[in-house]
Write an enzyme that holds these catalytic residues in place. Structure first.
Site, PDB file in Angstrom:
ATOM      1  N   HIS A 257       0.861  -1.196   0.000  1.00  0.00           N
ATOM      2  CA  HIS A 257       0.000   0.000   0.000  1.00  0.00           C
ATOM      3  C   HIS A 257       0.890   1.236   0.000  1.00  0.00           C
ATOM      4  O   HIS A 257       1.939   1.233   0.645  1.00  0.00           O
ATOM      5  CB  HIS A 257      -0.894   0.009   1.251  1.00  0.00           C
ATOM      6  N   ASP A 316      -7.849  -5.602   0.432  1.00  0.00           N
ATOM      7  CA  ASP A 316      -8.341  -6.494  -0.616  1.00  0.00           C
ATOM      8  C   ASP A 316      -8.077  -7.965  -0.334  1.00  0.00           C
ATOM      9  O   ASP A 316      -8.659  -8.826  -0.996  1.00  0.00           O
ATOM     10  CB  ASP A 316      -7.684  -6.118  -1.959  1.00  0.00           C
TER      11      ASP A 316
END
Ligand code: ACO
Length: 379
Positions: A257, A316
């Site tokens: 991320h 996710d």
């Protein structure tokens, strides 16, 4: 002339919506910790918080929920469109349908706060219904009408599966919607704001955002995660599969991320529900989706080279197994993300329109020097 590739570390707007502490793995919506919201709030209440900046009173929430329920009904032209568009790519269908909704709003270009709030509520109400309808068409089944008595989450599962969900499943899905609702200036929210910054309308901004969310490095990662879990297939294959990928310098979906350099707090919550759903579904063995997921996370955490780069599990990753336990097909994972994130995009767009300046960064030119034009028959 410094180029910030990927705009890393650039603060492009002032915002009062979400804060992320990437090193500690903390996320707040409007000052409220995501763990509190997931435990105590509902998707509807969270949407209200994102749009208006404060938690609603009982009356305000009731009124807001009624507005959402009234707006769930899709115009018959939109239902027709969903039926005729190709069903194999739900995220592209969703993008097209949201764009089409703008065509049926005579007042689509209105940019005043009240008009924007009405349009936001309309989109927040309609997106889950559109996604469930796309899911029905993809299965070759009849599109169902929304049920007014149900929450956004329960109605989605009802419309997709054709039967009322049990309370636990509806609540888990409600939590998934809360967790995906907002996340500061991520790629799709930035895209939405960039489109809005030209004074384009909310439907255009949302359509742009859906296009950005679709990519495998953003919202599209959840669909890739389930593909990976299926490809791996058993707990004993986890290590060899990951080692091979890492050696080839391939990315492991559901990890990494730009902002978090720690475990994404949304993944912590989703992991818990993936485990609970696995137990409830009797998917208990070593090769259960949950166990394979856990083993992947454990292996990734043991790789110092990756953790030094700040590669940890993101939202996710566990959403893929959670959605699968909720009997949702992979092609709907990213559209569901969009349906939830509509609330965050709406909040971001309200901010953008209220204090707008067009986005117009520069590109550092690295191309050819000035040269003479050569006519085509002399090249
Ligand atoms: N697996 C393995 N290595 C990775 C991963 C990953 N998932 N993500 C990043 N890396 C490595 C890169 O190869 C790079 O290594 P290098 O420095 O040796 O070249 C380093 O980590 C930094 O990567 P960047 O691409 O600079 O990181 P950036 O912040 O630009 O990218 C992104 C973030 C796109 C999310 C990336 O981590 C990724 O591709 N992850 C996989 C896809 C994914 O799960 N996306 C969902 C993110 S959450 C969301 O959008 C909802």
């Amino acid at each position: 002339m410094e180029v910030a590739k990927g705009l890393e570390g650039i603060y492009a707007v002032e915002s009062a919506i979400a804060t992320i502490d990437g090193l500690k793995g903390i996320l707040h919506y409007r000052g409220y910790n995501i763990h509190d919201l997931a435990e105590k709030s509902t998707f509807e209440e969270t949407c209200y918080l994102l749009l208006y900046g404060e938690l609603p009173t009982k009356e305000q929430l009731k009124e807001f929920e009624i507005k959402l329920k009234v707006q769930r009904e899709l115009p018959k032209e939109i239902v027709k469109l969903i039926k005729i568009l190709p069903a194999e790519k739900p995220m592209s269908t969703l993008r097209t349908v949201v764009s089409a909704i703008g065509l049926y709003d005579k007042d689509a270009d209105a940019l005043g706060r009240e008009a924007l709030i009405d349009k936001s509520i309309n989109l927040i109400a309609k997106l889950p219904v559109i996604v469930a309808s796309i899911g029905r068409v993809a299965k070759g089944e009849k599109i169902l009408k929304p049920k007014k008595g149900l929450s956004t989450a329960a109605n989605f599962l009802y419309m997709l599966h054709g039967k009322r969900p049990d309370k636990f499943h509806a609540r888990v899905f409600d939590i998934c919607l809360i967790l995906h609702a907002e996340h500061e200036l991520n790629a799709s929210s930035f895209t939405a704001r960039a489109t809005a910054s030209t004074l384009s309308d909310i439907y255009s901004a949302t359509t742009s955002a859906i296009g950005a969310l679709k990519g495998a490095w953003h919202g599209g990662a959840n669909e890739q995660v389930i593909k990976m879990l299926r490809e791996i297939g058993s707990a004993e294959r986890v290590e060899s599969y990951l080692r091979e990928k890492i050696e080839k310098k391939e990315r492991i979906m559901g990890f990494g991320h730009r902002v978090y350099k720690a475990k994404d707090p949304r993944a912590t919550i989703l992991e818990r529900y993936s485990k609970e759903l696995a137990e409830k579904a009797g998917d208990n063995g070593n090769n259960s989706l949950y166990q394979i997921s856990k083993k992947i996370e454990d292996f990734m955490s043991s790789q110092q080279k990756l953790t030094e780069k700040g590669i940890f599990v993101n939202v996710d990753f566990y959403s893929a197994s959670v959605y699968t336990y909720l009997d949702i097909p992979p092609s709907l994972f990213t559209p569901i993300f969009a349906a939830s994130r509509m609330s965050g995009w709406a909040a971001q767009l309200l901010e953008q329109y209220a204090d707008n300046r067009i986005f117009r960064p520069r590109a550092k030119y690295v191309g050819a020097e000035e040269r003479n034009y050569v006519s085509i028959n002399k090249r």
